[in-house]
Design a protein around this motif. Sequence first.
Motif, PDB file in Angstrom:
ATOM      1  N   MET A   1       0.827  -1.210   0.000  1.00 16.83           N
ATOM      2  CA  MET A   1       0.000   0.000   0.000  1.00 16.83           C
ATOM      3  C   MET A   1       0.864   1.263   0.000  1.00 16.83           C
ATOM      4  O   MET A   1       0.566   2.237  -0.692  1.00 16.83           O
ATOM      5  N   LYS A   2       1.962   1.238   0.786  1.00 17.26           N
ATOM      6  CA  LYS A   2       2.872   2.396   0.824  1.00 17.26           C
ATOM      7  C   LYS A   2       3.558   2.574  -0.520  1.00 17.26           C
ATOM      8  O   LYS A   2       3.710   3.705  -1.013  1.00 17.26           O
ATOM      9  N   TYR A   3       3.955   1.467  -1.141  1.00 17.29           N
ATOM     10  CA  TYR A   3       4.568   1.528  -2.475  1.00 17.29           C
ATOM     11  C   TYR A   3       3.579   2.119  -3.474  1.00 17.29           C
ATOM     12  O   TYR A   3       3.934   2.990  -4.279  1.00 17.29           O
ATOM     13  N   SER A   4       2.319   1.667  -3.410  1.00 20.39           N
ATOM     14  CA  SER A   4       1.283   2.175  -4.309  1.00 20.39           C
ATOM     15  C   SER A   4       1.053   3.663  -4.089  1.00 20.39           C
ATOM     16  O   SER A   4       0.862   4.430  -5.043  1.00 20.39           O
ATOM     17  N   LEU A   5       1.076   4.077  -2.826  1.00 21.34           N
ATOM     18  CA  LEU A   5       0.894   5.494  -2.512  1.00 21.34           C
ATOM     19  C   LEU A   5       2.018   6.326  -3.118  1.00 21.34           C
ATOM     20  O   LEU A   5       1.782   7.422  -3.649  1.00 21.34           O
ATOM     21  N   ASP A   6       3.243   5.797  -3.076  1.00 24.26           N
ATOM     22  CA  ASP A   6       4.393   6.509  -3.642  1.00 24.26           C
ATOM     23  C   ASP A   6       4.273   6.666  -5.150  1.00 24.26           C
ATOM     24  O   ASP A   6       4.526   7.747  -5.702  1.00 24.26           O
ATOM     25  N   ILE A   7       3.899   5.589  -5.837  1.00 24.14           N
ATOM     26  CA  ILE A   7       3.859   5.683  -7.302  1.00 24.14           C
ATOM     27  C   ILE A   7       2.601   6.396  -7.804  1.00 24.14           C
ATOM     28  O   ILE A   7       2.505   6.702  -8.998  1.00 24.14           O
ATOM     29  N   GLU A   8       1.659   6.646  -6.909  1.00 28.42           N
ATOM     30  CA  GLU A   8       0.517   7.477  -7.293  1.00 28.42           C
ATOM     31  C   GLU A   8       0.913   8.948  -7.325  1.00 28.42           C
ATOM     32  O   GLU A   8       0.189   9.790  -7.834  1.00 28.42           O
ATOM     33  N   GLY A   9       2.072   9.249  -6.760  1.00 28.16           N
ATOM     34  CA  GLY A   9       2.544  10.626  -6.728  1.00 28.16           C
ATOM     35  C   GLY A   9       3.413  10.960  -7.923  1.00 28.16           C
ATOM     36  O   GLY A   9       3.271  10.392  -9.004  1.00 28.16           O
ATOM     37  N   ASN A  10       4.374  11.848  -7.717  1.00 30.82           N
ATOM     38  CA  ASN A  10       5.239  12.318  -8.804  1.00 30.82           C
ATOM     39  C   ASN A  10       6.435  11.383  -8.952  1.00 30.82           C
ATOM     40  O   ASN A  10       7.550  11.682  -8.546  1.00 30.82           O
ATOM     41  N   SER A  11       6.180  10.212  -9.531  1.00 25.83           N
ATOM     42  CA  SER A  11       7.224   9.202  -9.685  1.00 25.83           C
ATOM     43  C   SER A  11       7.112   8.575 -11.059  1.00 25.83           C
ATOM     44  O   SER A  11       6.023   8.488 -11.627  1.00 25.83           O
ATOM     45  N   ASP A  12       8.276   8.122 -11.608  1.00 29.43           N
ATOM     46  CA  ASP A  12       8.220   7.436 -12.906  1.00 29.43           C
ATOM     47  C   ASP A  12       7.973   5.946 -12.719  1.00 29.43           C
ATOM     48  O   ASP A  12       7.898   5.188 -13.680  1.00 29.43           O
ATOM     49  N   GLY A  13       7.835   5.511 -11.452  1.00 26.39           N
ATOM     50  CA  GLY A  13       7.473   4.128 -11.175  1.00 26.39           C
ATOM     51  C   GLY A  13       8.627   3.151 -11.134  1.00 26.39           C
ATOM     52  O   GLY A  13       8.408   1.958 -10.954  1.00 26.39           O
ATOM     53  N   ASP A  14       9.870   3.630 -11.253  1.00 29.15           N
ATOM     54  CA  ASP A  14      11.007   2.723 -11.188  1.00 29.15           C
ATOM     55  C   ASP A  14      11.119   2.166  -9.766  1.00 29.15           C
ATOM     56  O   ASP A  14      11.256   2.929  -8.802  1.00 29.15           O
ATOM     57  N   PRO A  15      11.050   0.830  -9.583  1.00 30.17           N
ATOM     58  CA  PRO A  15      11.007   0.238  -8.235  1.00 30.17           C
ATOM     59  C   PRO A  15      12.150   0.661  -7.323  1.00 30.17           C
ATOM     60  O   PRO A  15      11.928   0.980  -6.151  1.00 30.17           O
TER      61      PRO A  15
END
Length: 280
Positions: A239-253
């Motif tokens: 859930m925390k990972y999902s919250l991060d990539i919902e923001g200003n991120s290019d999604g690189d793990p």
Amino acid sequence: MKKYLKLLRVKHYLKNVLVFAPLFFNRTLFTSKSVNALIGFLAFCLISSAVYVYNDIQDAPKDRLHPTKRLRPIASGAVSVLQAKIMGFLCLVLSITLSICFGNLTSVLFVLLYFALNLLYSSGLKNRPLIDVIILASGFIIRVIYGAVLTNIPISGWLYLTIWTGAFYMGLGKRRNEIQKQGDEGETRPVLKYYTYSFLDKNMYVCVALAIVFYALWAVERNDSRFLWSVPIMMIILMKYSLDIEGNSDGDPIEVITHDKTLILLIGTFAAFLGYVIYT
């Protein structure tokens, strides 16, 4: 040295920790088999660097059009193409040499498989929808199987499925965020025109749901009820990972994880708890 370390993507060596997964879950992390796994880790770090170098050489013209990728060593001109080719070749040779000397024929084949798949990816398959994500996800599972083959340790079926679905989740999330940041006609990622944000979003969360289910089934299958307590911790991490990539991120793990101290703390807690349960 910084430009060469950046070229080799040393930060992304974190993915290669998956080589140790079979030992960790089989309660053999602190045995002589860990030496083989460590050699395997080094071999995979080198082969992954060879892949990154080749990819950056191929992508340099398009990377120069990207707001952040234009700063990569080859795209920016900090490292010449000839220098990059020499470094990539040395990494490839050293990786295969380590696998031959300390592994077996099967482990060498998995190193070559990883390199070949990523060579095909960089040479054009990254522009084919779904195939690009499948290859990205395959990289994670190949690391785990490589570790299992190198140490002669079997992998649990549920953990195998957990890693597969988790890898698909991260791969689809990366593409989704690239669409969000570049648009579906992004010049630096032609494959984006074949995807829609909705398609990637839906399938991404199907995969994360399956990853949780598969991990929960693995935990239930254990003889120790304490493993069940790790399931909600894993859910919170995702859930925390999902919250991060919902923001200003290019999604690189790797970028997502290394830039979030809370996420690092959660992953550390999860690993420490599992370690305590498995080894006590």
